[in-house]
Structures are given as C-alpha cells and as structure tokens.
Design a protein around this motif. Structure first.
Motif, PDB file in Angstrom:
ATOM      1  N   GLU A  94       0.840  -1.200   0.000  1.00 30.15           N
ATOM      2  CA  GLU A  94       0.000   0.000   0.000  1.00 30.15           C
ATOM      3  C   GLU A  94       0.879   1.256   0.000  1.00 30.15           C
ATOM      4  O   GLU A  94       0.632   2.207  -0.747  1.00 30.15           O
ATOM      5  N   GLY A  95       1.926   1.230   0.810  1.00 31.52           N
ATOM      6  CA  GLY A  95       2.845   2.363   0.861  1.00 31.52           C
ATOM      7  C   GLY A  95       3.509   2.612  -0.483  1.00 31.52           C
ATOM      8  O   GLY A  95       3.621   3.759  -0.929  1.00 31.52           O
ATOM      9  N   LYS A  96       3.927   1.539  -1.133  1.00 31.52           N
ATOM     10  CA  LYS A  96       4.565   1.676  -2.444  1.00 31.52           C
ATOM     11  C   LYS A  96       3.590   2.222  -3.476  1.00 31.52           C
ATOM     12  O   LYS A  96       3.971   3.004  -4.354  1.00 31.52           O
ATOM     13  N   ALA A  97       2.332   1.821  -3.369  1.00 31.73           N
ATOM     14  CA  ALA A  97       1.315   2.335  -4.289  1.00 31.73           C
ATOM     15  C   ALA A  97       1.131   3.837  -4.086  1.00 31.73           C
ATOM     16  O   ALA A  97       1.027   4.598  -5.066  1.00 31.73           O
ATOM     17  N   TYR A  98       1.113   4.273  -2.819  1.00 32.79           N
ATOM     18  CA  TYR A  98       1.011   5.710  -2.543  1.00 32.79           C
ATOM     19  C   TYR A  98       2.224   6.458  -3.099  1.00 32.79           C
ATOM     20  O   TYR A  98       2.097   7.558  -3.633  1.00 32.79           O
ATOM     21  N   CYS A  99       3.380   5.847  -2.988  1.00 33.95           N
ATOM     22  CA  CYS A  99       4.598   6.446  -3.542  1.00 33.95           C
ATOM     23  C   CYS A  99       4.450   6.640  -5.054  1.00 33.95           C
ATOM     24  O   CYS A  99       4.736   7.719  -5.582  1.00 33.95           O
TER      25      CYS A  99
END
Length: 84
Positions: free
Chosen positions: A11-16
C-alpha cells in the motif's frame, strides 16, 4: 488490492507511485498528500528505505513548489537515513 489484503508495505509503495504520478502532472500538493501517506506507512512497518524515499520525494515536491527551506529539511532527513 494491497489495501484489501492488508499488505501495508505494498500500500505504501502504491502511494509512492501515485505521488510520483501527480508530481509528473505538476499537481505537487496532491503529490505531497500521497508521499505523506507513503511516509506514514513506511514508519509503521519499519521500512527505513521507504521512509528515506518518501522524504526524498517530499523534498522534490516542495522544491517544485518553491518552498526551498522545507525541501532542504526533507532532503536532510533522507540523507540521514541513507547514511544509516
């Protein structure tokens, strides 16, 4: 999907990636929102490399907005993590 299955790191990588896309579109405020979400999740899951990347991206976004002091602060945080 990452959010649905509880993959916080994903999820964090997607936000990035979303932050980077908004940065490319010139919507720096929206980019900052997504990079801040990435930063929050990176801290929660203990991903120091992700945290550093989020600081770097935030610094770049603030630089693009002309807020150079804030950009420097974020780049200094990125540098500190990179040296660990």
């Amino acid at each position: 999907i990452s959010k649905e299955v509880g993959d916080r790191a994903g999820e964090g990588k997607a936000y990035c990636n979303l932050g980077n896309a908004y940065d490319s579109l010139g919507d720096f405020q929206k980019a900052i929102e997504y990079h801040e979400r990435h930063l929050k999740i990176s801290k929660e899951v203990g991903d120091r490399a992700g945290e550093g990347k989020a600081y770097c991206n935030l610094g770049n976004a603030y630089d693009s907005l002309g807020d150079f002091q804030k950009a420097i602060e974020y780049h200094e945080r990125h540098l500190k993590i990179s040296k660990e």
